[in-house]
Scaffold this active site. Structure first.
Site, short mmCIF file in Angstrom:
data_model
loop_
_atom_site.label_atom_id
_atom_site.label_comp_id
_atom_site.label_asym_id
_atom_site.label_seq_id
_atom_site.Cartn_x
_atom_site.Cartn_y
_atom_site.Cartn_z
N CYS A 83 0.84 -1.21 0.00
CA CYS A 83 0.00 0.00 0.00
C CYS A 83 0.87 1.26 0.00
O CYS A 83 1.99 1.25 0.49
CB CYS A 83 -0.90 0.00 1.23
SG CYS A 83 -2.12 1.33 1.17
N CYS A 87 -2.15 4.29 7.02
CA CYS A 87 -3.19 4.41 8.05
C CYS A 87 -2.71 3.68 9.32
O CYS A 87 -2.39 2.48 9.26
CB CYS A 87 -4.50 3.80 7.57
SG CYS A 87 -5.01 4.43 5.95
N CYS A 90 -4.36 0.28 10.37
CA CYS A 90 -4.61 -0.71 9.30
C CYS A 90 -4.47 -2.16 9.80
O CYS A 90 -3.48 -2.52 10.44
CB CYS A 90 -3.64 -0.49 8.15
SG CYS A 90 -3.93 -1.65 6.80
C1 LIG Z 1 -7.55 -3.03 4.57
S1 LIG Z 1 -8.37 -1.88 3.59
C2 LIG Z 1 -7.78 -2.28 1.95
C3 LIG Z 1 -8.36 -1.43 0.84
C4 LIG Z 1 -7.84 -0.02 0.70
N1 LIG Z 1 -6.47 0.10 0.91
C5 LIG Z 1 -8.63 0.92 1.60
O1 LIG Z 1 -8.07 1.44 2.57
O2 LIG Z 1 -9.81 1.11 1.33
C6 LIG Z 1 -10.07 -2.47 3.54
C7 LIG Z 1 -11.01 -1.73 4.48
O3 LIG Z 1 -10.66 -2.04 5.81
C8 LIG Z 1 -10.75 -0.86 6.58
N2 LIG Z 1 -9.90 -1.01 7.77
C9 LIG Z 1 -8.56 -1.00 7.83
N3 LIG Z 1 -8.14 -1.16 9.09
C10 LIG Z 1 -9.23 -1.28 9.87
C11 LIG Z 1 -9.45 -1.47 11.27
N4 LIG Z 1 -8.44 -1.55 12.12
N5 LIG Z 1 -10.71 -1.57 11.72
C12 LIG Z 1 -11.77 -1.49 10.85
N6 LIG Z 1 -11.62 -1.32 9.52
C13 LIG Z 1 -10.37 -1.20 9.04
C14 LIG Z 1 -10.27 0.21 5.62
O4 LIG Z 1 -10.63 1.51 6.02
C15 LIG Z 1 -10.94 -0.22 4.34
O5 LIG Z 1 -12.24 0.33 4.25
S1 SF4 Z 2 -6.35 0.88 5.36
FE1 SF4 Z 2 -4.37 -0.14 5.10
S2 SF4 Z 2 -4.42 -0.90 3.06
FE2 SF4 Z 2 -6.03 0.64 3.17
S3 SF4 Z 2 -5.07 2.59 2.60
FE3 SF4 Z 2 -4.84 2.43 4.77
S4 SF4 Z 2 -2.83 1.51 5.04
FE4 SF4 Z 2 -3.46 1.10 2.97
#
Ligand SMILES: C[S@@+](CC[C@H](N)C(=O)[O-])C[C@H]1O[C@@H](n2cnc3c(N)ncnc32)[C@H](O)[C@@H]1O
Ligand code: SF4
Length: 361
Positions: A83, A87, A90
């Site tokens: 990525c 975040c 994440c």
């Molecule tokens: C892992 S991300 C991957 C896709 C993309 N990078 C994004 O951020 O949309 C998939 C979804 O999981 C959410 N997400 C990530 N970490 C999270 C957490 N700790 N608790 C709940 N949702 C989470 C993200 O905001 C996103 O909507």
């Molecule tokens: S939630 Fe994780 S995978 Fe999605 S944009 Fe943020 S850092 Fe990247």
């Protein structure tokens, strides 16, 4: 030797033969009953336990992880972990940089279709990063034209999407979800929901209008955490008018965003049930809001990682099954930890084909 002793020894021999035959009969009967009993046990434990015999060292806990056969109606394929954002909360981090070759990914998707898949969601990492979005586009096109799936969606941070992608692949996509946790640029920066100083919100608005132009249903995902829990997003969400606004309570997963081996430390982002409920109450006028508490979210997704292994979150970690490419869907899915009841309870099954949404484009 006189006649009486010959008679006695012949009788003894005959008796020994009788006892031996009786023993053989008893042993066969015992074996037959034992195998019958084990077959009945297997049958009662369901298809999964009958086909996968756990190693003798399996503990009670591990045995309980094996579950009855599940249909993979809706699958989330996280084909990359890489990525361009950072975040802080994440829960699907860059632990490997592996991505399957395109043909292998297509083979896995065909196996899932044969096993009953109706909806595929492509996620990551950032799904538009690999091969500048072409890998993703080719999979979307394959799922629509070859597999003819009723629903194809993507979750993305939105930062890498170009208009040319919509021109090439937009027709084949039902839903595009863009993650946005705040309508304040500074908060996005603090969360790490940004690449350098680039504006996350500019991309969000641009993609919203492309979705309208290229006839793709637009969705928003937000993670509620300590940085945005007091925000009122009603006005911005109402203006953007997504078909669905998924609102997640920030979730901790050991080995991903919590614990020693994790690449992120998300403890400082975690909010309580009460704080989450206050956020939901503040947004009660937003009709497209779909809330997901930690309890609803944890086991209600069928997650496939970059090797096409199901990830079981029941122990608060992401424990991988074997790959569907090696053992098939039916065997791997027994170790997915998927809670189908919770999937239905959180509204996981909805009108998910754009043709059925009756949207005004
Ligand atoms: C892992 S991300 C991957 C896709 C993309 N990078 C994004 O951020 O949309 C998939 C979804 O999981 C959410 N997400 C990530 N970490 C999270 C957490 N700790 N608790 C709940 N949702 C989470 C993200 O905001 C996103 O909507
Ligand atoms: S939630 Fe994780 S995978 Fe999605 S944009 Fe943020 S850092 Fe990247």
């Amino acid at each position: 030797m006189d006649l009486s002793s010959v008679f006695a020894s012949s009788m003894l021999l005959l008796l020994q033969l009788c006892i031996r035959s009786l023993q053989l009969c008893i042993r066969s009967l015992h074996y037959f009953l034992a195998s019958l009993y084990s077959k009945i046990c297997d049958w009662r434990a369901g298809v999964c336990r009958a086909t996968i015999s756990p190693p003798p060292t399996h503990s009670k806990l591990e045995e309980n992880k094996v579950q009855d056969s599940t249909t993979p109606t809706s699958v989330n394929y996280h084909f990359t972990r890489k990525c361009n954002y950072k975040c802080g909360f994440c829960f699907h981090t860059a632990k490997t940089s592996f991505v399957l070759p395109l043909d292998e990914a297509k083979r896995g998707l065909s196996l899932l279709k044969d096993a009953g898949m109706e909806k595929i969601n492509f996620s990551g990492g950032e799904p538009f990063l690999h091969d500048k979005g072409d890998f993703l586009g080719k999979l979307v096109q394959f799922c629509r034209l070859e597999l003819q799936l009723p629903s194809i969606s993507i979750v993305s941070n939105g930062s890498m999407i170009k208009e040319s992608w919509f021109q090439k692949y937009g027709d084949y996509l039902d839903i595009l979800a863009i993650s946005c946790d705040s309508f304040n640029e500074e908060t996005n920066q603090l969360i790490g929901r940004a690449q350098g100083k680039k504006s996350h919100l500019d991309n969000l608005y641009k993609i919203c209008s492309w979705c309208q132009q290229y006839k793709v249903a637009f969705k928003i995902n937000s993670v509620i955490n300590t940085f945005n829990v007091d925000e009122d997003m009603t006005e911005s969400i109402t203006w953007l008018n997504p078909v669905r606004w998924k609102v997640f309570q920030c979730l901790l997963i050991e080995g991903e965003n919590a614990g020693e081996e994790a690449l992120r430390e998300a403890e400082r982002f975690v909010i309580s049930e009460e704080q989450f409920q206050e956020f939901l109450d503040r947004h009660s006028s937003v009709s497209c809001l779909v809330p997901e508490s930690n309890e609803k979210m944890r086991n209600s997704y069928l997650i496939l990682d970059e090797y096409m292994r199901f990830l079981d979150c029941r122990e608060g970690r992401k424990d991988p099954s074997k790959s569907i490419l090696d053992v098939g869907v039916k065997e791997a899915i027994c170790f997915s930890g998927f809670d189908e009841k919770m999937f239905l309870k959180r509204g996981g099954k909805y009108v998910w084909s754009k043709a059925d949404m009756k949207l005004e484009w």
